[in-house]
Enzyme design. Structure first.
Site, PDB file in Angstrom:
ATOM      1  N   GLU A  34      22.142  56.735  48.616  1.00  0.00           N
ATOM      2  CA  GLU A  34      23.850  55.904  49.014  1.00  0.00           C
ATOM      3  C   GLU A  34      23.081  55.953  50.478  1.00  0.00           C
ATOM      4  O   GLU A  34      22.632  58.020  50.756  1.00  0.00           O
ATOM      5  CB  GLU A  34      24.649  56.889  48.745  1.00  0.00           C
ATOM      6  CG  GLU A  34      26.112  56.291  48.953  1.00  0.00           C
ATOM      7  CD  GLU A  34      26.056  54.678  49.303  1.00  0.00           C
ATOM      8  OE1 GLU A  34      26.421  54.152  48.677  1.00  0.00           O
ATOM      9  OE2 GLU A  34      26.542  54.269  50.813  1.00  0.00           O
ATOM     10  N   THR A  38      29.505  59.174  51.794  1.00  0.00           N
ATOM     11  CA  THR A  38      30.036  58.873  50.906  1.00  0.00           C
ATOM     12  C   THR A  38      29.839  58.278  50.088  1.00  0.00           C
ATOM     13  O   THR A  38      29.731  57.120  50.109  1.00  0.00           O
ATOM     14  CB  THR A  38      31.998  58.831  51.290  1.00  0.00           C
ATOM     15  OG1 THR A  38      32.233  57.921  52.246  1.00  0.00           O
ATOM     16  CG2 THR A  38      32.375  60.782  51.923  1.00  0.00           C
ATOM     17  N   GLY A  40      30.582  56.147  46.813  1.00  0.00           N
ATOM     18  CA  GLY A  40      32.145  55.631  45.657  1.00  0.00           C
ATOM     19  C   GLY A  40      31.949  53.939  46.602  1.00  0.00           C
ATOM     20  O   GLY A  40      32.664  53.595  45.478  1.00  0.00           O
ATOM     21  N   ALA A 183      43.218  33.014  51.180  1.00  0.00           N
ATOM     22  CA  ALA A 183      44.365  33.396  50.909  1.00  0.00           C
ATOM     23  C   ALA A 183      43.235  33.912  49.413  1.00  0.00           C
ATOM     24  O   ALA A 183      44.260  33.341  48.246  1.00  0.00           O
ATOM     25  CB  ALA A 183      45.296  31.887  50.562  1.00  0.00           C
ATOM     26  N   VAL A 239      39.812  26.690  60.045  1.00  0.00           N
ATOM     27  CA  VAL A 239      39.572  27.360  61.374  1.00  0.00           C
ATOM     28  C   VAL A 239      38.296  27.140  62.011  1.00  0.00           C
ATOM     29  O   VAL A 239      37.427  27.899  61.152  1.00  0.00           O
ATOM     30  CB  VAL A 239      39.912  29.111  61.931  1.00  0.00           C
ATOM     31  CG1 VAL A 239      39.887  29.214  62.541  1.00  0.00           C
ATOM     32  CG2 VAL A 239      41.137  29.396  60.368  1.00  0.00           C
ATOM     33  N   ARG A 275      32.627  37.270  49.718  1.00  0.00           N
ATOM     34  CA  ARG A 275      32.112  38.256  50.133  1.00  0.00           C
ATOM     35  C   ARG A 275      31.060  37.743  49.315  1.00  0.00           C
ATOM     36  O   ARG A 275      31.103  37.150  48.955  1.00  0.00           O
ATOM     37  CB  ARG A 275      32.350  40.003  49.545  1.00  0.00           C
ATOM     38  CG  ARG A 275      33.834  40.350  49.720  1.00  0.00           C
ATOM     39  CD  ARG A 275      33.413  42.152  49.100  1.00  0.00           C
ATOM     40  NE  ARG A 275      32.733  42.476  49.317  1.00  0.00           N
ATOM     41  CZ  ARG A 275      33.193  43.315  50.535  1.00  0.00           C
ATOM     42  NH1 ARG A 275      33.845  43.560  51.675  1.00  0.00           N
ATOM     43  NH2 ARG A 275      31.727  44.550  50.670  1.00  0.00           N
ATOM     44  N   ALA A 323      35.208  45.819  40.667  1.00  0.00           N
ATOM     45  CA  ALA A 323      34.271  47.511  40.190  1.00  0.00           C
ATOM     46  C   ALA A 323      33.983  47.576  39.226  1.00  0.00           C
ATOM     47  O   ALA A 323      33.465  48.431  38.788  1.00  0.00           O
ATOM     48  CB  ALA A 323      35.681  48.474  40.447  1.00  0.00           C
ATOM     49  N   HIS A 447      61.012  48.458  22.512  1.00  0.00           N
ATOM     50  CA  HIS A 447      61.912  48.581  22.840  1.00  0.00           C
ATOM     51  C   HIS A 447      62.982  49.402  23.825  1.00  0.00           C
ATOM     52  O   HIS A 447      62.960  51.028  23.429  1.00  0.00           O
ATOM     53  CB  HIS A 447      62.696  47.919  21.666  1.00  0.00           C
ATOM     54  CG  HIS A 447      64.268  46.719  22.478  1.00  0.00           C
ATOM     55  ND1 HIS A 447      63.789  45.595  23.774  1.00  0.00           N
ATOM     56  CD2 HIS A 447      65.373  47.650  23.190  1.00  0.00           C
ATOM     57  CE1 HIS A 447      65.281  45.944  23.753  1.00  0.00           C
ATOM     58  NE2 HIS A 447      66.556  46.822  23.997  1.00  0.00           N
TER      59      HIS A 447
END
Ligand code: FAD
Ligand code: NAI
Length: 468
Positions: A34, A38, A40, A183, A239, A275, A323, A447
Site C-alpha cells: 500500500e 494507512t 483501508g 447528482a 458545467v 470515479r 466497498a 411488530h
C-alpha cells in the site's frame, strides 16, 4: 522479510486487505503493498467511513435543531462545532485504519509500504517513499489498486475551493454557497451533509434525473424530499467551466441539450461526476494486461483473471464500485488461488445511499426489467402506513418488490426510508437463496418494526397486502 509469497496484493483497500485475510485463513503467505501511510484504501481514508461519520453527526445536528421540539425535548440553542465534528470523523477513520493494520499482524500478512508495480511476470517491485526498492516473487499477483475521482475538462481541482470527495470531507468552514457537480451518490450524500450544516446547496446534474443507478420512481420521490430539505437541483445542465475569482467561483452552465448559457456563483464546488479505475504506473503492459477507454482492467479468464497468475479485484475491474463488492471479489480470488470455487454475483450487490431517508436497492430496476423484456409483478408499501415509522414520525419513502410474473422469484427490491440500509440485507439473503416474494410474505416479522413494510410489500406482489 521473506521476498517470496504465495500471493502479492497491490493496494490495501477493502478489496486488497480482505483478499489478504482470506488467503491467510486458507494457509497462503500473502504480502499487501500500500502506497498510502494507512491501510483501508479509499473506503476508510477518504470514502465510506469519513462520509458516514459526517452524515451521522450532521443528521444529529439537524434533528436536534428541527425535530426535538416536536418530540417534547427542549434544548438550548443548538450550535455547530465543526472542528469537533471533523475530529470525531478523524477518530473513526484512525480507529478503523489501525484496526486493519492489527488484522494484518494477527493474520501474519506482510504489510509493505510503497508503490507496487509489476516488473516481470511473477515479480512485483515496491518503491518506498524514500526511493528504496525491493522485489517480491510470487505465482499470484492480485491488482487491487481501486479508483480515483473523474475530473471535468476546464475545471482545475485545488482541494480547497474546487474539491473532490477528499476535500469535500475536510472543508475548514461551512461554505455559504456550495455547488455540487453530479447528482450521484457522492453529490447527494455530501450535499446533505453541508446543507444540514447551513450551506446553501445547489446540485448540477447532466441528466434529467438524479441517481442514475436507482429506481426511477424512488429517484423522483427522493428529489422531492431533498428539495424540501433545502437542496436545489439544476438537472439536464452541464458545467462548461469554473472561473476562480478572488472572492468567489463562477460556474458557467449550459442546458445539456444545448441552449442559452447561464452562470452560478459558489464559494466551494465539489466535483462528483463518477470515479475511474486507478492503474497508473502499474506495469500492466508487462503481463499483456489491457484496460478499456474508461481505464477498467479487462479480464480474460473469468471475472478476475487478467493474465496467467495475475488477478484483479474491486473498483479497478467491472461491476459496482462499492466497498463490499471489492471485499467479496477479494475473498473469491483468495479462494480461487487456494484451489477453491470463489464466486461473486455482482447482480446481488446491494447499493445504499446514506441520506435521510436512506435509499437502498438490490437486483434489477423496473426500467431494466422492461428493457430486458421480463414480465414482472410488483408489490409496494409506503412507510406512511407502517406503525413504527408513524410512531417515529419518519414516514417518508416506501418498499417496492419486483418478482417474476410466472415464477414469483424476487428480481429486484427498491427501498427508501429511515434505516433501509440495514433492512436491505434481508432481501439480499432472500435473493441469494432464489426466494419467491411469497417466502417473505409468509415469514414472520416482528411488530412494530420498519421491516414489516418489506413483508407488506411482498404480500402486495400477490395482491394481499393487509395493512393498507
Ligand atoms: P480502494 O479502496 O480505492 O483501495 C485501493 C488502494 O490501492 C488505495 O489505498 C491506493 O492508495 C492503493 N494503490 C493504488 N495503486 C497502488 C500501487 N501501485 N501500489 C500500492 N498501492 C496502490 N462504498 C460503499 O460500499 N459504501 C459507501 O458508503 C461508500 N462511500 C463512499 C464515499 C466516497 C466519498 C467515496 C469516494 C467512495 C465511497 N464508496 C463507498 C466506494 C468505496 O470506497 C470503494 O468502492 C472501495 O474503496 C473500493 O475498494 P478497492 O479495494 O477496490 O479500492
Ligand atoms: P456517480 O456515478 O454515483 O454519480 C455521478 C453523477 O454525475 C451522475 O449522476 C452523472 O450523470 C453525473 N455527471 C457526469 N458527468 C457530469 C457532468 N459533466 N456534469 C454534471 N453531471 C455529470 O459518481 P459519484 O457520486 O462521483 O460517486 C462515485 C462512486 O463512488 C459511486 O458510483 C459509488 O460507486 C461510490 N460511492 C458509493 C457510496 C455509497 O455506497 N453510499 C457513497 C459515495 C460514493
Amino acid at each position: 522479510m521473506a521476498d517470496t509469497y504465495d500471493l502479492v496484493i497491490i493496494g490495501g483497500g477493502p478489496g486488497g486487505y480482505n483478499c489478504a485475510i482470506r488467503a491467510a485463513q486458507l494457509g497462503l503467505k500473502a504480502a499487501l503493498i500500500e502506497k498510502r501511510d494507512t491501510l483501508g484504501g479509499t473506503c476508510l481514508n477518504v470514502g465510506c467511513i469519513p462520509s458516514k461519520a459526517l452524515l451521522h453527526a450532521s443528521e444529529l445536528f439537524a434533528t436536534a435543531k428541527t425535530d426535538f421540539a416536536g418530540m417534547g425535548i427542549k434544548v438550548g440553542r443548538v450550535e455547530l462545532d465543526l472542528d469537533q465534528m471533523m475530529a470525531q470523523k478523524t477518530d473513526a477513520v484512525n480507529g478503523l485504519t489501525q484496526g486493519v493494520a492489527y488484522l494484518m499482524k494477527k493474520n501474519k500478512i506482510d504489510h509493505i509500504q510503497g508503490t507496487g508495480s509489476i516488473s516481470a511476470p511473477g515479480q512485483v517491485t515496491v518503491t518506498a517513499q524514500d526511493g528504496t526498492q525491493q522485489t517480491l516473487s510470487t505465482p499470484n499477483i492480485v491488482i487491487a489498486t481501486g479508483s480515483e475521482p473523474t475530473t471535468l475538462p476546464g475545471i482545475e481541482i485545488d482541494e480547497e475551493r474546487i474539491v473532490t470527495n477528499s476535500g469535500a470531507l475536510s472543508l475548514g468552514a461551512v461554505p455559504k454557497k456550495l455547488v455540487l457537480i453530479g447528482a450521484g451518490v457522492i453529490g447527494l450524500e455530501m450535499g446533505c451533509v453541508w446543507s444540514r450544516l447551513g450551506a446553501e446547496v445547489t446540485v448540477v446534474e447532466y441528466l434529467d434525473r438524479i441517481l442514475p443507478g436507482a429506481d426511477a420512481e424512488i429517484a423522483r420521490d427522493a428529489q422531492r424530499i431533498f428539495r424540501k430539505q433545502g437542496l436545489n437541483f439544476r438537472l439536464a445542465t452541464k458545467v462548461t467551466g469554473v472561473d476562480k475569482l478572488k472572492t468567489k467561483l463562477k460556474l458557467h452552465l449550459e442546458p445539456a441539450a444545448g441552449g442559452d448559457a447561464d452562470s452560478l456563483d459558489a464559494d466551494v464546488v465539489i466535483v462528483a461526476v463518477g470515479r475511474r479505475p486507478f492503474t497508473q504506473g502499474l506495469g500492466l503492459d508487462v503481463i499483456g494486461g489491457t484496460t478499456d477507454k474508461r481505464g477498467v482492467i479487462q479480464t480474460v479468464n473469468g471475472p478476475f483473471g487478467v493474465a496467467e497468475g495475475v488477478w484483479a479485484i474491486g473498483d479497478c475491474i467491472a461491476g459496482p464500485m462499492l466497498a463490499h463488492k471489492a471485499e467479496d471479489d477479494g475473498a473469491a480470488v483468495a479462494e480461487l488461488i487456494a484451489g477453491k470455487a470463489g464466486h461473486v454475483d455482482w447482480n446481488l450487490v446491494p447499493s445504499v445511499v446514506y441520506t435521510q431517508p436512506e435509499i437502498a436497492w438490490v437486483g434489477q430496476t423496473e426500467d431494466q426489467l422492461k428493457a430486458n423484456g421480463v414480465t414482472y409483478k410488483k408489490g409496494k408499501f409506503p412507510f406512511q402506513a407502517n406503525s413504527r415509522a408513524r410512531t417515529n414520525h419518519q414516514t417518508d419513502g416506501f418498499v417496492k418488490i419486483l418478482a417474476d410474473a410466472e415464477t414469483d422469484r424476487i428480481l429486484g427490491a427498491h427501498l427508501m426510508g429511515v434505516g433501509v440500509g440495514e433492512m436491505i440485507g434481508e432481501l439480499c439473503v432472500a435473493m441469494e437463496f432464489g426466494a419467491a416474494s411469497e417466502d417473505i410474505a409468509r415469514t414472520s416479522h416482528a411488530h412494530p418494526t420498519l421491516s414489516e413494510a418489506i413483508r407488506q410489500a411482498a404480500m402486495g406482489v400477490e395482491g394481499w397486502t393487509m395493512q393498507m
